[in-house]
Write a protein that holds these residues in place. Structure first.
Motif, PDB file in Angstrom:
ATOM      1  N   ALA A 251       0.833  -1.204   0.000  1.00 18.28           N
ATOM      2  CA  ALA A 251       0.000   0.000   0.000  1.00 18.28           C
ATOM      3  C   ALA A 251       0.866   1.252   0.000  1.00 18.28           C
ATOM      4  O   ALA A 251       0.545   2.252  -0.661  1.00 18.28           O
ATOM      5  N   ALA A 252       1.975   1.199   0.728  1.00 13.62           N
ATOM      6  CA  ALA A 252       2.889   2.341   0.776  1.00 13.62           C
ATOM      7  C   ALA A 252       3.537   2.566  -0.587  1.00 13.62           C
ATOM      8  O   ALA A 252       3.628   3.703  -1.068  1.00 13.62           O
ATOM      9  N   LYS A 253       3.991   1.481  -1.216  1.00 14.94           N
ATOM     10  CA  LYS A 253       4.646   1.589  -2.515  1.00 14.94           C
ATOM     11  C   LYS A 253       3.723   2.185  -3.564  1.00 14.94           C
ATOM     12  O   LYS A 253       4.161   2.939  -4.451  1.00 14.94           O
ATOM     13  N   ALA A 254       2.433   1.893  -3.447  1.00 12.28           N
ATOM     14  CA  ALA A 254       1.453   2.430  -4.392  1.00 12.28           C
ATOM     15  C   ALA A 254       1.073   3.882  -4.078  1.00 12.28           C
ATOM     16  O   ALA A 254       0.337   4.503  -4.841  1.00 12.28           O
ATOM     17  N   GLY A 255       1.556   4.395  -2.949  1.00  8.90           N
ATOM     18  CA  GLY A 255       1.267   5.779  -2.584  1.00  8.90           C
ATOM     19  C   GLY A 255      -0.007   5.971  -1.805  1.00  8.90           C
ATOM     20  O   GLY A 255      -0.437   7.112  -1.580  1.00  8.90           O
ATOM     21  N   TYR A 256      -0.598   4.871  -1.327  1.00 13.76           N
ATOM     22  CA  TYR A 256      -1.898   4.973  -0.660  1.00 13.76           C
ATOM     23  C   TYR A 256      -1.787   5.470   0.786  1.00 13.76           C
ATOM     24  O   TYR A 256      -2.666   6.169   1.271  1.00 13.76           O
ATOM     25  N   LEU A 257      -0.699   5.101   1.481  1.00 17.08           N
ATOM     26  CA  LEU A 257      -0.600   5.446   2.894  1.00 17.08           C
ATOM     27  C   LEU A 257      -0.405   6.942   3.115  1.00 17.08           C
ATOM     28  O   LEU A 257      -0.853   7.491   4.118  1.00 17.08           O
ATOM     29  N   GLY A 258       0.266   7.590   2.190  1.00 14.37           N
ATOM     30  CA  GLY A 258       0.535   9.015   2.349  1.00 14.37           C
ATOM     31  C   GLY A 258      -0.273   9.887   1.419  1.00 14.37           C
ATOM     32  O   GLY A 258       0.122  11.025   1.132  1.00 14.37           O
ATOM     33  N   VAL A 259      -1.401   9.379   0.973  1.00 15.23           N
ATOM     34  CA  VAL A 259      -2.181  10.108  -0.023  1.00 15.23           C
ATOM     35  C   VAL A 259      -2.669  11.448   0.508  1.00 15.23           C
ATOM     36  O   VAL A 259      -2.946  12.373  -0.270  1.00 15.23           O
ATOM     37  N   ASN A 260      -2.751  11.599   1.820  1.00  9.44           N
ATOM     38  CA  ASN A 260      -3.249  12.844   2.426  1.00  9.44           C
ATOM     39  C   ASN A 260      -2.147  13.837   2.759  1.00  9.44           C
ATOM     40  O   ASN A 260      -2.435  14.977   3.145  1.00  9.44           O
ATOM     41  N   LEU A 261      -0.887  13.443   2.635  1.00 11.92           N
ATOM     42  CA  LEU A 261       0.221  14.292   3.071  1.00 11.92           C
ATOM     43  C   LEU A 261       0.751  15.155   1.916  1.00 11.92           C
ATOM     44  O   LEU A 261       0.540  14.835   0.747  1.00 11.92           O
ATOM     45  N   PRO A 262       1.428  16.260   2.233  1.00 13.76           N
ATOM     46  CA  PRO A 262       1.860  17.212   1.194  1.00 13.76           C
ATOM     47  C   PRO A 262       2.796  16.577   0.172  1.00 13.76           C
ATOM     48  O   PRO A 262       3.668  15.767   0.513  1.00 13.76           O
ATOM     49  N   GLU A 263       2.632  16.974  -1.064  1.00 14.61           N
ATOM     50  CA  GLU A 263       3.464  16.439  -2.143  1.00 14.61           C
ATOM     51  C   GLU A 263       4.937  16.763  -1.930  1.00 14.61           C
ATOM     52  O   GLU A 263       5.806  15.964  -2.289  1.00 14.61           O
TER      53      GLU A 263
ATOM     54  N   ALA B 181       2.138  17.888   9.631  1.00 19.52           N
ATOM     55  CA  ALA B 181       2.034  18.661   8.388  1.00 19.52           C
ATOM     56  C   ALA B 181       1.452  20.049   8.635  1.00 19.52           C
ATOM     57  O   ALA B 181       1.871  21.031   8.012  1.00 19.52           O
ATOM     58  N   ARG B 182       0.507  20.151   9.564  1.00 22.96           N
ATOM     59  CA  ARG B 182      -0.146  21.433   9.813  1.00 22.96           C
ATOM     60  C   ARG B 182       0.598  22.304  10.805  1.00 22.96           C
ATOM     61  O   ARG B 182       0.609  23.532  10.676  1.00 22.96           O
ATOM     62  N   PHE B 183       1.241  21.696  11.802  1.00 24.89           N
ATOM     63  CA  PHE B 183       1.786  22.482  12.900  1.00 24.89           C
ATOM     64  C   PHE B 183       3.268  22.253  13.176  1.00 24.89           C
ATOM     65  O   PHE B 183       3.852  22.989  13.978  1.00 24.89           O
ATOM     66  N   GLY B 184       3.860  21.248  12.554  1.00 24.15           N
ATOM     67  CA  GLY B 184       5.254  20.946  12.845  1.00 24.15           C
ATOM     68  C   GLY B 184       6.205  22.020  12.337  1.00 24.15           C
ATOM     69  O   GLY B 184       5.879  22.795  11.433  1.00 24.15           O
ATOM     70  N   THR B 185       7.386  22.055  12.928  1.00 17.99           N
ATOM     71  CA  THR B 185       8.423  22.938  12.422  1.00 17.99           C
ATOM     72  C   THR B 185       8.924  22.403  11.083  1.00 17.99           C
ATOM     73  O   THR B 185       8.650  21.252  10.710  1.00 17.99           O
ATOM     74  N   ASP B 186       9.675  23.215  10.375  1.00 14.77           N
ATOM     75  CA  ASP B 186      10.232  22.757   9.094  1.00 14.77           C
ATOM     76  C   ASP B 186      11.093  21.517   9.295  1.00 14.77           C
ATOM     77  O   ASP B 186      11.059  20.583   8.484  1.00 14.77           O
ATOM     78  N   GLU B 187      11.862  21.497  10.387  1.00 17.27           N
ATOM     79  CA  GLU B 187      12.721  20.344  10.655  1.00 17.27           C
ATOM     80  C   GLU B 187      11.900  19.106  10.986  1.00 17.27           C
ATOM     81  O   GLU B 187      12.207  17.997  10.543  1.00 17.27           O
ATOM     82  N   GLN B 188      10.843  19.262  11.768  1.00 15.95           N
ATOM     83  CA  GLN B 188       9.970  18.129  12.089  1.00 15.95           C
ATOM     84  C   GLN B 188       9.312  17.580  10.829  1.00 15.95           C
ATOM     85  O   GLN B 188       9.197  16.365  10.659  1.00 15.95           O
ATOM     86  N   LYS B 189       8.920  18.453   9.944  1.00 18.09           N
ATOM     87  CA  LYS B 189       8.318  17.999   8.686  1.00 18.09           C
ATOM     88  C   LYS B 189       9.328  17.228   7.849  1.00 18.09           C
ATOM     89  O   LYS B 189       9.013  16.160   7.306  1.00 18.09           O
ATOM     90  N   ARG B 190      10.540  17.755   7.756  1.00 18.41           N
ATOM     91  CA  ARG B 190      11.573  17.074   6.963  1.00 18.41           C
ATOM     92  C   ARG B 190      11.943  15.724   7.573  1.00 18.41           C
ATOM     93  O   ARG B 190      12.211  14.762   6.855  1.00 18.41           O
ATOM     94  N   GLN B 191      11.944  15.661   8.902  1.00 18.43           N
ATOM     95  CA  GLN B 191      12.359  14.440   9.570  1.00 18.43           C
ATOM     96  C   GLN B 191      11.318  13.335   9.490  1.00 18.43           C
ATOM     97  O   GLN B 191      11.668  12.159   9.346  1.00 18.43           O
ATOM     98  N   TRP B 192      10.030  13.678   9.567  1.00 20.04           N
ATOM     99  CA  TRP B 192       9.001  12.667   9.740  1.00 20.04           C
ATOM    100  C   TRP B 192       8.077  12.468   8.541  1.00 20.04           C
ATOM    101  O   TRP B 192       7.681  11.331   8.251  1.00 20.04           O
ATOM    102  N   LEU B 193       7.721  13.513   7.848  1.00 21.40           N
ATOM    103  CA  LEU B 193       6.675  13.368   6.819  1.00 21.40           C
ATOM    104  C   LEU B 193       7.059  12.449   5.662  1.00 21.40           C
ATOM    105  O   LEU B 193       6.223  11.644   5.228  1.00 21.40           O
ATOM    106  N   PRO B 194       8.288  12.522   5.106  1.00 19.37           N
ATOM    107  CA  PRO B 194       8.604  11.596   4.011  1.00 19.37           C
ATOM    108  C   PRO B 194       8.446  10.135   4.419  1.00 19.37           C
ATOM    109  O   PRO B 194       7.919   9.310   3.648  1.00 19.37           O
TER     110      PRO B 194
END
Length: 402
Positions: free
Chosen positions: A46-58, A99-112
Motif C-alpha cells: 500500500a505504501a509503494k502504491a502511494g496509498y498510505l501518504g495520499v493525504n500528506l503534502p506532495e 504537516a499542519r503544525f510541525g516545524t520545518d525540521e519536524q516535517k523534513r524528519q518525519w513526513l517523508p
C-alpha cells in the motif's frame, strides 16, 4: 455502493485499493493475527502504491490529497477484510498534526517516512484515570533549565496506545503550565521509541487484531527542545507553538481525522460482513427458494446497506469540510460520522452472523471475530455517549452535565 459524490479520481482510487485488498483479504489478516505478527506485506505494498501518504503534502512525498482520499483507502481495505488500523494513527493523526503544525525540521524528519510507510508513529492520549476527559490528563512536561534550548522532562502514563511495538515514535499528548495563568494546557511531543525512561507493556486483550495495545509509562523522559510539536518557547519558558491555544488546536487537528478514519474503518468492516451475508443469502437454499428471497432475511440486510450508505455520506461530508479547512464544521460532522458508522457496523455484522446462522460462528466464514471487533467502532477512540454529549451541547445548545 454509490459513489455519486466522488470524483473520477476518487473512483479510480477506490477501484485500485479494492483490487489490492482483494489480493490479501480476510484470510491474510487472520493468518497475521494467528501468527502474532503484523500485516507488513500489505502495509509495504500500500505504501509503494502511494496509498498510505495520499493525504500528506506532495513536497514531502505524499499524494497532496486529504482525508477524503485517505478514508477511501481504509474503507476499501476494510471492505476486502484487511483493514490497516495504523492508518488511523500514523498518516491520519500524526501525519496531519505534523504537516499542519510541525516545524520545518519536524516535517523534513518525519513526513517523508510517514508518507512512504517506512516510518510509523503511534499516538498516546488516553490515560488510566482520565478516559475521555482530556481535561484530566496528568502527563506533564516541565523545562529542565531556561531558554529556548532547554530540555523537556515528560512524566505520566498512557493506556490503549495502538502499535507502539512497531512505531518509530509516539506522539504524546501532555500538558505544560501556562506561566501567565498557572493553568495546565495541552501540548504534543514526539517521543522516539528508544528514548530512556519511555517504557511500554502490552495489554492482554481478548480482541483479535494485528495491532497490539500498550500501556506506556513515561518516567522523567528527557526530550530535546525540538520534540515539542511546533517548537518554540516564550520568554517565560513556557511552551509556545503558535499561540496560547496552539496545543489545543493541534489536538483537535488530529482528533477530527481520527474520527473520520474510524468511520471509514467501521464502514469498511460493515461492508465486508454485509457482502458475505448477501452472497450466502443468494445461494443458501433450505426450501424452494434461496433464503434471500424471504423478507425476514432480505429486509434487515437492505436496512444494513442503507445505514452504511448514510454513514458514508456523513463521512464524506466530514472529510470535505476538513479538507476545506473548516475545522469547526468538520468537528460536528466527524463526530456524527463516527457515531453513525459505529452503529451501522455493529448492526451489519450482527445481521450477517444471524443470516448465516450456525455458519456465522464458523471460522470458515470469517464473521464471528467481527462481533467483537465491530464494537471498537462504538467505543474507540471516543464512546458513542461522549459523541451524544458533544452533539447535545455543541449542535443543540443544551447545557452540559459534566
Amino acid at each position: 455502493m454509490s459513489t455519486v459524490l466522488e470524483t473520477d479520481g476518487h473512483r479510480d482510487l477506490r477501484a485500485a485499493v479494492a483490487a489490492l485488498g482483494k489480493r490479501y483479504g480476510r484470510d491474510y489478516m487472520m493468518s497475521v493475527v494467528s501468527d502474532g505478527s503484523h500485516p507488513r506485506e500489505l502495509w509495504a505494498e500500500a505504501a509503494k502504491a502511494g496509498y498510505l501518504g495520499v493525504n500528506l503534502p506532495e513536497e514531502y512525498g505524499g499524494g497532496g490529497g486529504g482525508m477524503a482520499e485517505l478514508s477511501i483507502v481504509l474503507e476499501e481495505l476494510g471492505a476486502a477484510g484487511s483493514p490497516l488500523l495504523m492508518m488511523v494513527v500514523s498518516p491520519a493523526i500524526c501525519g496531519t498534526v505534523i504537516a499542519r503544525f510541525g516545524t520545518d525540521e519536524q516535517k523534513r524528519q518525519w513526513l517523508p517516512g510517514l508518507a512512504d510507510g517506512s516510518l510509523i508513529m503511534a499516538f498516546g492520549i488516553t490515560e488510566p484515570d482520565a478516559g475521555s476527559n482530556s481535561h484530566r490528563i496528568t502527563t506533564t512536561a516541565r523545562r529542565d533549565g531556561s531558554g529556548a534550548d532547554a530540555d523537556w522532562l515528560l512524566t505520566g502514563r498512557k493506556v490503549f496506545v495502538s502499535g507502539v511495538d512497531i512505531a518509530d515514535a509516539t506522539l504524546i499528548v501532555g500538558r505544560t503550565e501556562d506561566a501567565r495563568t498557572g493553568r495546565l494546557k495541552p501540548c504534543l511531543f514526539i517521543v522516539p521509541r528508544d528514548t530512556p525512561g519511555f517504557g511500554r507493556s502490552p495489554i492482554d486483550m481478548e480482541l483479535q487484531a494485528a495491532e497490539k495495545q500498550f500501556e506506556l509509562v513515561l518516567d522523567d523522559v528527557r526530550l530535546p527542545a525540538d520534540a515539542l510539536v511546533g517548537g518554540g518557547v516564550s520568554h517565560s519558558g513556557e511552551a509556545e507553538s503558535g499561540g496560547g491555544d496552539a496545543g489545543l488546536l493541534q489536538l483537535f487537528a488530529g482528533l477530527n481525522p481520527e474520527r473520520i478514519m474510524t468511520a471509514a474503518f467501521g464502514i469498511g468492516m460493515g461492508r465486508y460482513a454485509l457482502a458475505r451475508a448477501v452472497d450466502y443469502a443468494r445461494t443458501r437454499q433450505v426450501w424452494k427458494e434461496p433464503i434471500g428471497a424471504h423478507q425476514a432475511i432480505a429486509h434487515p440486510l437492505a436496512q444494513a446497506h442503507i445505514e452504511l450508505e448514510l454513514a458514508r455520506l456523513m463521512m464524506q461530508k466530514a472529510a470535505r469540510l476538513y479538507d476545506d479547512g473548516d475545522d469547526i464544521g468538520a468537528g460536528e460532522a466527524a463526530n456524527m460520522a463516527k457515531y453513525a458508522a459505529g452503529e451501522a457496523c455493529v448492526k451489519a455484522v450482527d445481521q450477517a452472523v444471524h443470516t448465516l446462522g450456525g455458519n456465522g460462528l464458523a471460522r470458515e466464514y470469517g464473521l464471528a471475530s467481527l462481533v467483537t471487533a465491530s464494537r471498537v467502532a462504538r467505543i474507540a477512540p471516543v464512546s458513542r455517549e461522549m459523541i451524544l454529549n458533544y452533539v447535545s451541547h455543541q449542535s443543540l445548545g443544551l447545557p452540559k452535565s459534566y
